[in-house]
Design an enzyme around this catalytic site. Structure first.
Site, PDB file in Angstrom:
ATOM      1  N   LYS A 125       2.540   4.344   0.230  1.00 23.80           N
ATOM      2  CA  LYS A 125       2.580   3.057   0.933  1.00 23.80           C
ATOM      3  C   LYS A 125       2.010   2.045  -0.052  1.00 23.80           C
ATOM      4  O   LYS A 125       1.195   2.413  -0.886  1.00 23.80           O
ATOM      5  CB  LYS A 125       1.657   3.097   2.147  1.00 23.80           C
ATOM      6  N   HIS A 151      -2.359  -2.609  -0.579  1.00 21.25           N
ATOM      7  CA  HIS A 151      -2.327  -3.992  -0.116  1.00 21.25           C
ATOM      8  C   HIS A 151      -3.658  -4.725  -0.353  1.00 21.25           C
ATOM      9  O   HIS A 151      -4.604  -4.155  -0.899  1.00 21.25           O
ATOM     10  CB  HIS A 151      -1.878  -4.074   1.342  1.00 21.25           C
ATOM     11  N   HIS A 203      -6.888  -3.090   0.410  1.00 25.40           N
ATOM     12  CA  HIS A 203      -7.364  -2.096  -0.550  1.00 25.40           C
ATOM     13  C   HIS A 203      -7.965  -2.770  -1.779  1.00 25.40           C
ATOM     14  O   HIS A 203      -8.941  -2.290  -2.343  1.00 25.40           O
ATOM     15  CB  HIS A 203      -6.229  -1.165  -0.972  1.00 25.40           C
TER      16      HIS A 203
END
Ligand code: ARG
Length: 570
Positions: free
Chosen positions: A141, A144, A147
């Site tokens: 994933k 983003h 993070h």
């Protein structure tokens, strides 16, 4: 540094109180350490000239320790507490006046001797073992903004503990388990190509697959039946992964490897380190032991559809925290419970901090609630805000190309913007490694932009503000630092011990010394609140004061006594 002054000032305060009959001698001695940790260097302001050196202690913090009684004997403002004028009560503060000369001399010497460890004096109390979990991206994933913030903030918090002498475990907890994997595997079967995973940018290929399959399950022009079928296939593949189906396991391992390689490159570039990398999948099986323990302790209940849960307080009320699915498999929460128990067994830490975006607040309320009911020893005395280190969102993070997909997009753009600026600037010297320097400057700017406000605040992402040489930014700090280093190299003055502080007569110099004297207090404040912004704000002011001193206090051509404590305009 100021510890010496702090101790002598606290002595003065205690003696005054003893003399006033407000404190017994023994009680006074017991108070000493607490007061030393509370007394601060007073900041300069309109009301208070920098050349007046004072320490101050909040009157109410003394009252918390000894009760209100002491105030009765010194009711009026500006009442002297001692025979001399040196200790007095001024509204909300007890202030201790210090000798400017002695203070400046001591501070400067101390800074010089301590070097980079200035402000991080060894702890008097024994060091703690602290586990800081940060970054924790998901495999397969996108990495983003949440993070990114976790990585930056968590790293600073870990650094802070370490610099203060604690034992720190830096842990990255990879999200490599959950139904999203099944979906990605389904996507890969439909759209993926192994060949592309061997090429230059395997991560981009995984991302394309991720986007397409997610479109398939949510696209408006897709029939409900087909959406459901795609989703069901994802669930089925995840079930196969849970059962250890070799084909799916191997695919999952490949995705994980690719994502980790990409992340590791970024960590290296950003200077981020971990001592441990754990994964959610490590806990998929271990959850069974937790379930057994919870059942044995009578803590786990099951609802009519067979879902296992515990009642805990979250989102303002008592509710079911779900821990086991009806087919007996794990959930995000139960993997976290299992991980917390395992980490404590391994490391026996005194505290653990999870640096995770505030959107996960209710998850952490549940986690903490469950761990409390399980009587995990480390959690009992802790508050939510001390365990879940929350932070706000970044708004409008985008690059020239549009939406940000990977962290590297942001870092690369910061770099290319810096390269452009450096090439245009006339002051850029020939021969510097523009690429390398721009990468560093870009990264500093991203980090400083992220740390400059209290972490809970959301902020608007702005390239202009972030890369501004003149305002409070990462480049601004780097620029100031580089200028000082260059001055140190070229000014021709030897930096020795025992600078002649009598020459420090200018207001600019006084301000600078006072500000530097405050650094240990600022570090403490940042650490107690786990708020890196206090250090960043301190540095902005330091850079401003330095710039002022730089243009007002020449070094070149001055008598060596003056030059050694002054600044140059080289
Ligand atoms: N991987 C999770 C996510 O991206 C964050 C994990 C946070 N840490 C934890 N122990 N739950 O949403």
């Amino acid at each position: 540094m100021a510890t010496y002054f702090k101790r002598t000032s606290v002595h003065k305060i205690i003696q005054s109180l003893i003399r006033l009959g407000q404190l017994g001698f023994k009680d006074g001695r017991k108070l000493e350490d607490s007061l030393v940790s509370l007394i601060r260097v007073r900041e300069a302001s309109k009301m208070f000239k920098a050349s007046e050196r004072q320490l101050e202690l909040r009157a109410d913090s003394l009252s918390t320790l000894v009760g209100e009684g002491w105030k009765e004997s010194v009711v009026n403002d500006k009442v002297n507490l001692s025979d001399t004028e040196n200790v007095y009560l001024d509204k909300d503060f007890i202030r201790v006046q210090l000798d400017n000369r002695e203070f400046s001399q001591h501070i400067l010497k101390n800074i010089q001797q301590a070097g980079p460890s200035y402000g991080y004096e060894r702890l008097e109390s024994s060091p703690e073992t602290v586990l800081v979990e940060y970054s924790s991206p998901n495999i397969a994933k996108p990495f983003h903004a949440g993070h990114l913030r976790s990585t930056i903030i968590g790293n600073v918090i870990a650094n802070l503990y370490e610099a203060l002498g604690h034992n720190v475990i830096r842990l990255n907890f990879l999200g490599d388990w959950g139904t999203q994997f099944g979906l990605l595997a389904a996507g890969f079967k439909k759209y993926g190509q192994f060949k592309k995973l061997e090429e230059r940018d395997p991560m981009l290929h995984l991302f394309e697959v991720y986007v397409r399959i997610n479109q398939d399950v949510s696209a408006e022009d897709e029939s409900d039946m087909r959406k459901k079928a795609t989703y069901a296939e994802g669930l089925e593949l995840f079930r196969k992964l849970e059962q250890g189906d070799p084909e799916i396991v191997s695919l999952w391992k490949t995705f994980r490897k690719i994502t980790m390689e990409e992340n590791n490159k970024m960590y290296e570039r950003l200077g981020i380190k971990f001592t441990e990398t754990h994964t959610e999948s490590m806990y998929n099986d271990k959850v069974k032991d937790i379930v057994k323990r919870l059942e044995k302790e009578g803590l786990l209940k099951y609802n009519e559809s067979g879902v296992g849960y515990m009642d805990v307080m979250f989102a303002g009320r008592l509710g079911p925290a779900k821990l086991v699915k009806s087919d007996g498999t794990s959930l995000y929460l139960s993997r976290d419970v299992s991980a917390a128990v395992d980490r404590y067994e391994r490391f026996k830490f005194d505290r653990m901090h999870y640096v995770v975006e505030m959107g996960q607040r209710s998850h952490f309320e549940q986690l903490i609630g469950v761990l409390r009911l399980m009587k995990e020893p480390w959690i009992l005395e802790r508050e939510l805000g001390d365990v879940h280190i929350q932070f706000g969102r970044i708004e409008g993070m985008s690059t020239r190309k549009g939406e940000v997909i990977f962290l590297r997009d942001i870092v690369d753009e910061a770099k290319s913007r810096m390269i452009k600026t450096l090439k245009e600037k006339q002051t850029t010297r020939d021969g510097i490694e523009v690429e390398e320097v721009s990468d560093r400057l870009g990264i500093s700017s991203i980090i400083v932009q992220d740390l400059k406000d209290r972490r809970i605040r959301n902020y608007k992402f702005s390239w202009d503000r972030m890369l501004n040489f003149k305002s409070d930014s990462g480049v601004f700090l780097q620029y100031c630092h580089a200028r000082l280093c260059s001055m140190q190299r070229t000014c021709g003055v030897d930096l020795q011990d025992g600078a002649a502080v009598d020459s420090l007569v200018e207001e600019e110099a006084q301000q600078l010394v006072l500000h530097m004297a405050r650094y240990p207090d600022v570090v403490q404040k940042a650490w107690v609140n786990l708020e890196p912004c206090y250090i960043v704000q301190y540095l902005f002011r330091l850079a401003h004061l330095t710039n002022v001193a730089y243009s007002h206090l020449p070094v070149k051509g001055q008598h060596s006594d003056v030059a050694q404590v002054g600044q140059s305009d080289l």
